[in-house]
Write an enzyme that holds these catalytic residues in place. Structure first.
Site, short mmCIF file in Angstrom:
data_model
loop_
_atom_site.label_atom_id
_atom_site.label_comp_id
_atom_site.label_asym_id
_atom_site.label_seq_id
_atom_site.Cartn_x
_atom_site.Cartn_y
_atom_site.Cartn_z
N ASP A 105 0.84 -1.20 0.00
CA ASP A 105 0.00 0.00 0.00
C ASP A 105 0.87 1.25 0.00
O ASP A 105 2.10 1.19 0.10
CB ASP A 105 -0.95 0.00 1.20
CG ASP A 105 -0.22 0.05 2.53
OD1 ASP A 105 0.84 -0.60 2.67
OD2 ASP A 105 -0.69 0.73 3.46
N GLU A 148 0.01 -1.30 5.64
CA GLU A 148 1.11 -0.92 6.52
C GLU A 148 0.99 0.53 6.95
O GLU A 148 1.35 0.88 8.08
CB GLU A 148 2.45 -1.16 5.80
CG GLU A 148 3.68 -1.10 6.70
CD GLU A 148 4.25 0.30 6.88
OE1 GLU A 148 5.10 0.49 7.76
OE2 GLU A 148 3.82 1.23 6.15
#
Length: 372
Positions: free
Chosen positions: A74, A135
């Site tokens: 991400d 994350e």
């Protein structure tokens, strides 16, 4: 053009966000399977309300436990429609979006290192590649990962905004405190005296509180404050506040959490409002010395590359905090990224290329340590 640069450019153009890592995951799965990996996607997507789970990939090898290589898929907001441009030795965005080097640099470096190993035909230990989602949302993907599937006892996280050569050997504990201030709603014009304004109470509650850098290894940040309706015609009856605290020292972290709760309860008692307070420890710390094998191995690889290793203590967390708590010794390594999370984000291309070489060297050096 180097293949690692081609991968980098393709990945940043795909676009991604926390809970929308699908295109990145499909790209990485395709290339990992081409290299012979068995790729498993867990069910974290359902847990976070996203479209992608964490990827856990295994490649057979000789010897004992695998070496773990990790990055996250991400990126922060404004990570779509990225148009990368070259400026000297750097790749930048065009200034309208982030670049996404955090953490595309890590993804590209891992792929490059794996290709180098496979094409070189050298013996290697088993390899475990772990690519997380969310994350950037408090290391949520790694926290929800099916960690019982992980077999490694040592690994490297290719996720850092530090210059190439930096080894992040110490990362802190992190806690998140949630506070709800409860007042009483009323019509702001006709009967404000019947209400209890939660915004005013919360402001009084927080006035003078210790915040920011508390000492050389502890920080605190009142980062989220929500309350009220779209129009101010009603006395606000509820405010939600989130405070994060970090420290390399567990006792200091817990003492600060105790202080926050005592301070807030003491001040709210001076108002007509009330509050509810809770917290969670989001992740443990990790701390390694130059004598620990996980640090010694990467220092040796960097030295062989002609790069001076620079061990550093940092205040951010990463997936490595979660892996370390699971018994996998991990450190993160610098990739040459700069200005992460901003429109000025960029990556130093020579450092990116070296990061791919480092991944290869770590795999081969770990195999030698495993006595292949």
């Amino acid at each position: 053009m180097e293949r690692i640069v081609e991968d980098f450019l393709e990945l940043v153009r795909l676009g991604a966000a926390s809970r929308d890592e699908r295109k990145i995951a499909d790209y990485m799965t395709k290339h990992l399977e081409e290299l012979g990996f068995d790729v498993y996607e867990d069910d974290t997507a359902k847990k976070v309300g996203g479209n992608t789970g964490n990827l856990i990939a295994h490649l057979a090898g000789e010897g004992g436990r695998p070496l773990l290589l990790s990055a996250h898929m991400d990126r922060v907001d404004r990570g779509y429609d990225v148009r990368p441009v070259f400026e000297g030795e750097y790749i930048c965005s065009d200034g309208t979006t982030i670049l996404g080097a955090d953490n595309v640099s890590g993804l590209a470096a891992i792929l490059d290192g794996l290709r180098r190993v496979k094409e070189g035909g050298k013996r290697h230990s088993p390899i475990e590649v772990v690519l997380s989602v969310c994350e950037e949302k408090g290391i949520l993907g790694a926290r929800l990962m099916e960690k019982e599937r992980l077999k490694a006892v040592m690994g490297y996280v290719f996720d850092s905004s530090a210059p190439f050569g930096v080894i992040e050997t110490m990362r802190p504990y992190k806690a998140m405190m949630e506070i709800e201030v409860i007042g009483k709603s009323a019509h702001a014009g006709n009967a404000p005296e019947r209400g209890v304004n939660a915004i005013v109470a919360a402001a009084n509650m927080l006035a003078g509180i210790r915040d920011g850098r508390l000492d050389e290894e502890t920080t605190s940040n009142i980062g989220v404050f929500h309350g009220g309706l779209e129009e101010p015609g009603t006395v606000c009856d509820k405010v939600s506040i989130r405070i994060e605290a970090r420290s390399h020292n567990y006792e200091k972290l817990m003492a600060h959490l105790d202080y926050l709760e005592e301070y807030c309860r003491g001040n709210i008692a001076k108002t007509k409002a009330s509050c509810r307070i809770g917290y969670e420890l989001q992740h443990q710390n990790y701390a390694y010395t130059e004598q620990d094998p996980v640090v010694a191995l990467v220092m040796s690889c960097l030295t062989e590359m002609g790069v001076t290793p620079v061990p550093q203590k940092v205040m951010g967390g990463c997936d490595g905090n979660i892996f370390a708590a699971h018994g996998i010794a991990c450190v993160s390594v610098g990739l040459g990224n700069e200005n992460s999370h901003s429109l000025q984000e960029r990556v130093h291309v020579p450092s990116l290329i070296k990061a791919g070489e480092l991944a290869e060297r770590l795999i081969l050096a770990y195999g030698k340590e495993e006595r292949l």
